[in-house]
Design a protein around this motif. Structure first.
Motif, PDB file in Angstrom:
ATOM      1  N   GLN A  88      14.088  26.007 -56.377  1.00 41.77           N
ATOM      2  CA  GLN A  88      14.183  25.284 -57.654  1.00 41.77           C
ATOM      3  C   GLN A  88      13.031  24.288 -57.726  1.00 41.77           C
ATOM      4  O   GLN A  88      13.234  23.071 -57.772  1.00 41.77           O
ATOM      5  CB  GLN A  88      15.531  24.575 -57.754  1.00 41.77           C
ATOM      6  N   GLN A  90      10.397  23.310 -59.912  1.00 41.39           N
ATOM      7  CA  GLN A  90       9.999  22.354 -60.942  1.00 41.39           C
ATOM      8  C   GLN A  90      10.915  21.135 -61.067  1.00 41.39           C
ATOM      9  O   GLN A  90      10.462  20.029 -60.856  1.00 41.39           O
ATOM     10  CB  GLN A  90       9.835  23.053 -62.294  1.00 41.39           C
ATOM     11  N   THR A  94       9.982  17.394 -59.020  1.00 40.30           N
ATOM     12  CA  THR A  94       9.793  16.192 -59.842  1.00 40.30           C
ATOM     13  C   THR A  94      10.712  15.076 -59.365  1.00 40.30           C
ATOM     14  O   THR A  94      10.274  13.931 -59.191  1.00 40.30           O
ATOM     15  CB  THR A  94      10.056  16.516 -61.326  1.00 40.30           C
TER      16      THR A  94
END
Length: 124
Positions: A88, A90, A94
């Motif tokens: 996962q 992205q 972030t």
């Protein structure tokens, strides 16, 4: 003046994050990698609210920043890094970077209080 504004800008989001832990606790509980999900959500919400208040009023702010940095690093290692490893990329990367930066900022602020603690006040 700038350090006061910066301190407030750093602290206030943790008050909001802490409130979110109470408002959205049941949705967040599934992210907790250890038993007792909702308990940990509420506990970390209290911790973030306490850190926010402590930093703003500058009472035990050094300790609050050290502990806040530890909490954020725990988030990085136990929640975000496993999500990145599981693909996962992205959203998790972030969040990992955000929490890593905020942990570093907390420890930077803690260090500024450490320097102030070493100042000896002249006797009157």
């Amino acid at each position: 003046m700038l350090s006061t504004i910066g301190r407030y800008m750093y602290a206030l989001p943790f008050g909001v994050f802490g409130l979110f832990h109470f408002i959205n606790g049941s949705q967040m509980a599934g992210m907790v990698p250890i038993p007792g999900g909702i308990f940990w959500i509420y506990l970390t919400g209290v911790a973030m609210l306490a850190a926010c208040v402590s930093i703003i009023i500058e009472t035990k702010a050094r300790l609050a920043c050290i502990l806040l940095g530890v909490l954020l690093l725990i988030y990085v290692l136990s929640i975000h890094l496993p999500s990145v490893i599981n693909g996962q990329m992205q959203p998790s990367m972030t969040m990992l970077l955000k929490d890593l930066v905020m942990a570093g900022g907390a420890w930077f602020i803690a260090g500024s209080y450490e320097a102030e603690d070493m100042i000896i006040q002249p006797e009157e």
